[in-house]
Enzyme design. Structure first.
Site, PDB file in Angstrom:
ATOM      1  N   SER A   1      -0.124  -6.310  -2.030  1.00 57.27           N
ATOM      2  CA  SER A   1      -1.157  -5.323  -2.362  1.00 57.27           C
ATOM      3  C   SER A   1      -1.657  -5.499  -3.796  1.00 57.27           C
ATOM      4  O   SER A   1      -0.870  -5.615  -4.735  1.00 57.27           O
ATOM      5  CB  SER A   1      -0.613  -3.905  -2.189  1.00 57.27           C
ATOM      6  OG  SER A   1      -1.526  -2.988  -2.751  1.00 57.27           O
TER       7      SER A   1
ATOM      8  N   SER B   1      -3.415  -3.138  -5.248  1.00 54.57           N
ATOM      9  CA  SER B   1      -3.649  -1.801  -5.813  1.00 54.57           C
ATOM     10  C   SER B   1      -2.992  -1.613  -7.180  1.00 54.57           C
ATOM     11  O   SER B   1      -3.606  -1.002  -8.071  1.00 54.57           O
ATOM     12  CB  SER B   1      -3.175  -0.717  -4.835  1.00 54.57           C
ATOM     13  OG  SER B   1      -4.081  -0.653  -3.758  1.00 54.57           O
TER      14      SER B   1
ATOM     15  N   THR C   1      -0.290   2.644   2.952  1.00 52.99           N
ATOM     16  CA  THR C   1      -0.957   1.548   3.653  1.00 52.99           C
ATOM     17  C   THR C   1      -0.159   1.173   4.892  1.00 52.99           C
ATOM     18  O   THR C   1       0.793   1.864   5.271  1.00 52.99           O
ATOM     19  CB  THR C   1      -1.249   0.366   2.686  1.00 52.99           C
ATOM     20  OG1 THR C   1      -2.098  -0.557   3.362  1.00 52.99           O
ATOM     21  CG2 THR C   1       0.020  -0.328   2.226  1.00 52.99           C
TER      22      THR C   1
ATOM     23  N   LYS D   1       0.014   4.644   7.850  1.00 56.26           N
ATOM     24  CA  LYS D   1      -1.120   5.562   7.695  1.00 56.26           C
ATOM     25  C   LYS D   1      -1.142   6.714   8.702  1.00 56.26           C
ATOM     26  O   LYS D   1      -1.680   7.771   8.422  1.00 56.26           O
ATOM     27  CB  LYS D   1      -2.439   4.787   7.784  1.00 56.26           C
ATOM     28  CG  LYS D   1      -2.687   3.900   6.576  1.00 56.26           C
ATOM     29  CD  LYS D   1      -4.047   3.240   6.667  1.00 56.26           C
ATOM     30  CE  LYS D   1      -4.319   2.439   5.410  1.00 56.26           C
ATOM     31  NZ  LYS D   1      -5.718   2.054   5.291  1.00 56.26           N
TER      32      LYS D   1
ATOM     33  N   ASN E   1      -4.626   7.672   3.616  1.00 62.01           N
ATOM     34  CA  ASN E   1      -4.341   6.507   2.761  1.00 62.01           C
ATOM     35  C   ASN E   1      -3.963   6.946   1.350  1.00 62.01           C
ATOM     36  O   ASN E   1      -3.742   6.110   0.490  1.00 62.01           O
ATOM     37  CB  ASN E   1      -5.519   5.512   2.739  1.00 62.01           C
ATOM     38  CG  ASN E   1      -6.520   5.809   1.651  1.00 62.01           C
ATOM     39  OD1 ASN E   1      -6.813   6.970   1.360  1.00 62.01           O
ATOM     40  ND2 ASN E   1      -7.053   4.777   1.033  1.00 62.01           N
TER      41      ASN E   1
ATOM     42  N   ASP F   1     -10.670   5.660   2.416  1.00 62.69           N
ATOM     43  CA  ASP F   1     -11.141   4.351   2.881  1.00 62.69           C
ATOM     44  C   ASP F   1     -12.636   4.381   3.220  1.00 62.69           C
ATOM     45  O   ASP F   1     -13.368   3.440   2.911  1.00 62.69           O
ATOM     46  CB  ASP F   1     -10.351   3.898   4.118  1.00 62.69           C
ATOM     47  CG  ASP F   1      -8.965   3.386   3.763  1.00 62.69           C
ATOM     48  OD1 ASP F   1      -8.750   2.998   2.593  1.00 62.69           O
ATOM     49  OD2 ASP F   1      -8.099   3.369   4.652  1.00 62.69           O
TER      50      ASP F   1
ATOM     51  N   GLY G   1     -14.127  -4.701  16.733  1.00 63.04           N
ATOM     52  CA  GLY G   1     -12.768  -4.234  16.455  1.00 63.04           C
ATOM     53  C   GLY G   1     -12.683  -2.735  16.648  1.00 63.04           C
ATOM     54  O   GLY G   1     -13.681  -2.020  16.437  1.00 63.04           O
TER      55      GLY G   1
ATOM     56  N   GLY H   1     -14.521  -7.394   1.676  1.00 67.71           N
ATOM     57  CA  GLY H   1     -13.686  -6.192   1.684  1.00 67.71           C
ATOM     58  C   GLY H   1     -13.145  -5.761   0.330  1.00 67.71           C
ATOM     59  O   GLY H   1     -12.511  -4.706   0.234  1.00 67.71           O
TER      60      GLY H   1
END
Ligand code: ATR
Length: 280
Positions: free
Chosen positions: A20, A22, A67, A71, A92, A108, A134, A246
């Site tokens: 991650s 983050s 994450t 979630k 999240n 998100d 998806g 993304g």
């Protein structure tokens, strides 16, 4: 005395978690704003989600991001849920209140919409049909955000049709399910294409999709950020479509979370972008 300055701790809970980015984002902002705090990785096995989430309160942690794969599992542990988290059925972000109450959010969708506006400030959800490939958790979050923004025509395609049908339930006036084998045809006249599958991610094969029917004016977005340019985005760019990767979603979803934990609204700057790009 330094001992009296509150130290604010936050982090991201998931498994696997050390990939991650983050912590890079939040620790950059912590430093930039001179905050006495830190943001770390919390590796938490699925069996330990409840103990870990309830432990946030006991430890005096400001909050954390949640994450994969937690979630959904973390949601029922919240004392209060934001309307968006309720709509998405997933959280999240947890913000621990001064009285210890756990507030669950889902940023998100906000991050996703903002990432589109960063590329095209005039972007509108009602500009034309939106095709989403998806139907997992990521697609659910994106659809809720798009509908919130006024989308009125969403074409959903998924390898497993039943999953798409389930996701469209209750919102079939806006979300129509199309056949997987007709996914290319579904692109005709679309204003936007979104890949919300895992196809194209590092270690996965590319998404198999013939873009020929897609107008070159359409925006093409991939929720994946490893790699930054998926084969789908490379293909779309080569034929003249505007593309959005993304990474912007990851950065923008972090803004309201940081503000809630640390009390300052941070900014997505080119410097932060460079810092993140250097990690790929
Ligand atoms: P996330 O929470 O990130 O959305 P997920 O819930 O596992 O992850 O969803 C993954 C999505 O990628 C699903 O839509 C999945 O399709 P299925 O519902 O048919 O499983 C899609 N996906 C995964 N592998 C795929 C493949 N080989 N071809 C097409 N779609 C695929």
């Amino acid at each position: 005395m330094a001992d009296n300055i509150p130290f604010k701790l936050a982090g991201v809970m998931g498994m696997p978690i050390y990939q991650s980015r983050s912590p890079i984002i939040h620790n950059h902002w912590i430093k930039a704003h001179g905050i006495n705090g830190a943001y770390g990785h919390f590796p938490v096995q699925p069996d330990n989600v409840e103990a870990a989430v309830l432990g946030l309160r006991a430890l005096g942690i400001a909050g954390c991001n949640i994450t994969l794969p937690h979630k959904l599992a973390a949601l029922p542990l919240m004392d209060v849920l934001s309307p968006m988290a309720q709509k998405m059925g997933a959280i999240n972000c947890i913000v621990v209140q001064a009285d210890g109450a756990l507030h669950g959010h889902n940023n998100d969708g906000f991050g996703y919409i903002q990432s589109l506006r960063d590329i095209n400030p005039n972007w509108r959800a009602d500009a034309g049909p939106i095709v989403i490939v998806g139907a997992g958790g990521a697609a659910r979050a994106v659809i809720a955000a798009l509908i919130d923004e006024g989308a009125s025509d969403i074409r959903l395609v998924n390898r497993t049709r039943a999953t798409a049908e389930k996701l469209a339930e209750g919102q079939t006036a806006v979300v129509q399910v199309h056949e997987w084998h007709e996914r290319s045809e579904a692109l005709r006249g679309a204003a936007m294409l979104i890949n919300a599958t895992s196809q194209g991610m590092y270690g996965q094969p590319p998404l198999e999709l013939d873009l020929a029917p897609l107008p070159v004016t359409a925006m093409v977005s991939d929720l994946i950020y490893i790699p930054l340019e998926t084969p789908l985005l490379a293909q779309a760019k080569a034929r003249g479509n505007t593309t959005v990767n993304g990474l912007g979603m990851l950065i923008n979803q972090a803004i309201p979370a940081f503000e809630a934990w640390f009390g300052v609204r941070p900014r997505a700057t080119p410097e932060l972008n460079r810092l993140l790009l250097a990690t790929f």
